[in-house]
Scaffold this motif. Structure first.
Motif, mmCIF file in Angstrom:
data_model
loop_
_atom_site.group_PDB
_atom_site.id
_atom_site.type_symbol
_atom_site.label_atom_id
_atom_site.label_comp_id
_atom_site.label_asym_id
_atom_site.label_seq_id
_atom_site.Cartn_x
_atom_site.Cartn_y
_atom_site.Cartn_z
ATOM 1 N N THR A 1 -60.149 -15.540 1.798
ATOM 2 C CA THR A 1 -60.051 -16.228 3.133
ATOM 3 C C THR A 1 -59.285 -17.753 2.967
ATOM 4 O O THR A 1 -58.855 -18.084 3.805
ATOM 5 C CB THR A 1 -61.161 -16.494 3.750
ATOM 6 O OG1 THR A 1 -62.382 -16.997 3.050
ATOM 7 C CG2 THR A 1 -61.610 -14.899 4.054
ATOM 8 N N ILE B 1 -56.153 -14.919 10.538
ATOM 9 C CA ILE B 1 -57.191 -14.396 11.288
ATOM 10 C C ILE B 1 -57.919 -13.027 10.453
ATOM 11 O O ILE B 1 -57.323 -12.112 10.243
ATOM 12 C CB ILE B 1 -56.990 -13.938 12.743
ATOM 13 C CG1 ILE B 1 -56.538 -15.047 13.367
ATOM 14 C CG2 ILE B 1 -58.570 -13.701 13.138
ATOM 15 C CD1 ILE B 1 -57.071 -16.512 13.369
ATOM 16 N N LEU C 1 -61.985 -17.272 17.200
ATOM 17 C CA LEU C 1 -62.701 -17.995 16.309
ATOM 18 C C LEU C 1 -64.355 -18.164 16.144
ATOM 19 O O LEU C 1 -64.631 -18.699 17.340
ATOM 20 C CB LEU C 1 -62.099 -19.550 16.246
ATOM 21 C CG LEU C 1 -60.585 -19.302 16.040
ATOM 22 C CD1 LEU C 1 -59.937 -20.780 16.313
ATOM 23 C CD2 LEU C 1 -59.968 -18.570 14.759
ATOM 24 N N TYR D 1 -64.109 -26.482 14.194
ATOM 25 C CA TYR D 1 -63.435 -25.276 13.655
ATOM 26 C C TYR D 1 -63.225 -25.371 12.269
ATOM 27 O O TYR D 1 -62.476 -25.027 11.457
ATOM 28 C CB TYR D 1 -61.802 -25.086 14.252
ATOM 29 C CG TYR D 1 -61.717 -24.855 15.900
ATOM 30 C CD1 TYR D 1 -62.182 -23.637 16.217
ATOM 31 C CD2 TYR D 1 -61.490 -25.873 16.726
ATOM 32 C CE1 TYR D 1 -62.240 -23.382 17.636
ATOM 33 C CE2 TYR D 1 -61.289 -25.669 17.993
ATOM 34 C CZ TYR D 1 -61.670 -24.193 18.263
ATOM 35 O OH TYR D 1 -61.647 -24.156 19.931
ATOM 36 N N TYR E 1 -62.582 -22.566 9.773
ATOM 37 C CA TYR E 1 -61.000 -22.366 10.015
ATOM 38 C C TYR E 1 -60.026 -23.192 9.578
ATOM 39 O O TYR E 1 -58.887 -23.124 9.814
ATOM 40 C CB TYR E 1 -60.849 -21.808 11.511
ATOM 41 C CG TYR E 1 -61.648 -20.554 11.902
ATOM 42 C CD1 TYR E 1 -61.558 -19.444 11.518
ATOM 43 C CD2 TYR E 1 -63.013 -21.015 12.605
ATOM 44 C CE1 TYR E 1 -62.387 -18.402 11.980
ATOM 45 C CE2 TYR E 1 -63.787 -20.098 13.008
ATOM 46 C CZ TYR E 1 -63.612 -18.919 12.684
ATOM 47 O OH TYR E 1 -64.319 -17.757 13.066
ATOM 48 N N ALA F 1 -57.437 -21.321 7.326
ATOM 49 C CA ALA F 1 -57.117 -20.084 8.246
ATOM 50 C C ALA F 1 -56.084 -20.442 9.243
ATOM 51 O O ALA F 1 -54.783 -19.998 9.433
ATOM 52 C CB ALA F 1 -58.145 -19.546 9.063
ATOM 53 N N LEU F 2 -56.362 -21.761 9.940
ATOM 54 C CA LEU F 2 -55.329 -21.945 11.233
ATOM 55 C C LEU F 2 -54.059 -22.534 10.786
ATOM 56 O O LEU F 2 -53.094 -22.335 11.217
ATOM 57 C CB LEU F 2 -56.084 -23.133 12.054
ATOM 58 C CG LEU F 2 -57.373 -22.956 12.868
ATOM 59 C CD1 LEU F 2 -57.702 -23.954 13.132
ATOM 60 C CD2 LEU F 2 -57.039 -21.764 13.904
#
Length: 325
Positions: free
Chosen positions: A87, A254, A287, A297, A300, A303-304
């Motif tokens: 991830t 995601i 999310l 966040y 993330y 990830a973002l």
């Protein structure tokens, strides 16, 4: 009765002297640090390396056990840390050999302690990280340039490492970039350690990329945003505070619970504001992992901006080698 009370007092005193105060560090702090010549003490150990650059990856807070400090071989920690290779660290895997040590990290409950007490516990893991890094340099690196990358607690530990070690110009010359993401580098850090520099463009090398993702107004809700924090915007690679629209976002990754990933371009814009990286995801309902509350966040951060990080990494590596010629 007086004799009984006196004997009881000396019994308690004896136990206290033998065991130490109840608030002392766990016995694990006194255990020998891991032997990094042993493969089981690595989460990932590239070999034989087939790329020209390495990444030394330090995973974020994943430990959920009862002792405040994890044992190096804690199975829950290893399993959860493995997921970060997919991830988060997979941002680097196409361009760099991954070396990721296991370390005795602390659980999130330590964040509720005073800063002084936090550091006593975090220092256990830091000693592991520094020892693993030294082993990596001596036995595994073989002269290749390297990237330092982490998230959350991992980035906190790497922030200490770069402050302590990058004053060495030879070592600093081998650094492509340091990704101190999900933790803070502050203006005071930069003043106190002038050999540390933020990345200010998409091709800078030997510099730091750092940011913490929050919704507007949620900066003070994020415990990873320290006073005086600075941020590099991963949509512009600038520190100027300009708002960058979502159309510059090449793709947010995601990940579903089963590990499947969907890539979603233009998922969010970004702007550095008051120490945080303010984001506005077009579908925040996707999310759902919010350990620090709605609008923070933290989980993330990679990830973002997954695809922007990945594409820029190759460019930054190319720039590094072009300057070394």
């Amino acid at each position: 009765m007086k004799s009984f009370i006196k004997n009881k007092f000396f019994l308690i005193l004896t136990v206290f002297l033998l065991l130490g105060p109840l608030c002392s560090l766990p016995a694990l702090a006194e255990d020998p640090s891991p032997d990094y010549s042993q493969k089981q003490n690595w989460l990932e150990l590239s070999g034989p390396p087939d790329k020209e650059v390495d990444v030394f990856w330090v995973y974020p807070t994943v430990y959920q056990g009862k002792p405040l400090v994890a044992a190096i071989d804690d199975p829950q920690m290893r399993q959860a840390a493995m997921r970060t290779l997919t991830t988060q660290a997979s941002v680097f895997s196409d361009a760099a050999n991954i070396f990721a040590p296991m370390y005795r990290q602390v659980q999130m409950a330590v964040l509720k302690m005073s800063v002084q007490d936090q550091e006593k516990y975090l220092d256990i893991g830091y000693k592991d990280i520094e020892k693993a890094f030294d082993y990596y340099l001596k036995n595994l690196n073989q002269g290749r340039p390297f990237i330092l990358a982490g998230h959350s607690q991992g980035s906190d530990q790497l922030s200490k490492l770069i402050k302590k070690r990058l004053n060495d110009p030879v070592l600093r010359s081998k650094l492509v970039a340091a990704y101190i993401i999900g933790w803070s580098i502050t203006r005071q850090d930069l003043e106190n350690h002038p050999y540390l520099q933020l990345c200010g463009s998409d091709g800078d090398t030997g510099c730091i990329i750092t940011y913490n993702c929050v919704a507007a107004g949620k900066q003070k809700s994020a415990p990873t945003i320290l006073p005086g924090a600075v941020a590099v915007n991963p949509l512009s690679w600038s520190t100027d505070g300009a708002a960058i629209a979502a159309d510059q976002n090449l793709g947010a990754a995601i990940f579903a619970v089963d590990g499947k990933m969907s890539m979603e371009p233009r998922f969010t814009g970004a702007q550095a504001v008051e120490g945080g990286l303010v984001v506005n995801p077009r579908d925040a309902n996707k999310l759902t992992s919010m350990p620090f509350g709605p609008g923070v966040y933290h989980n993330y951060d990679y990830a973002l901006f997954f695809q922007n990080l990945k594409v820029n990494l190759e460019h930054r590596i190319n720039e590094y080698f072009s300057r070394c010629k």
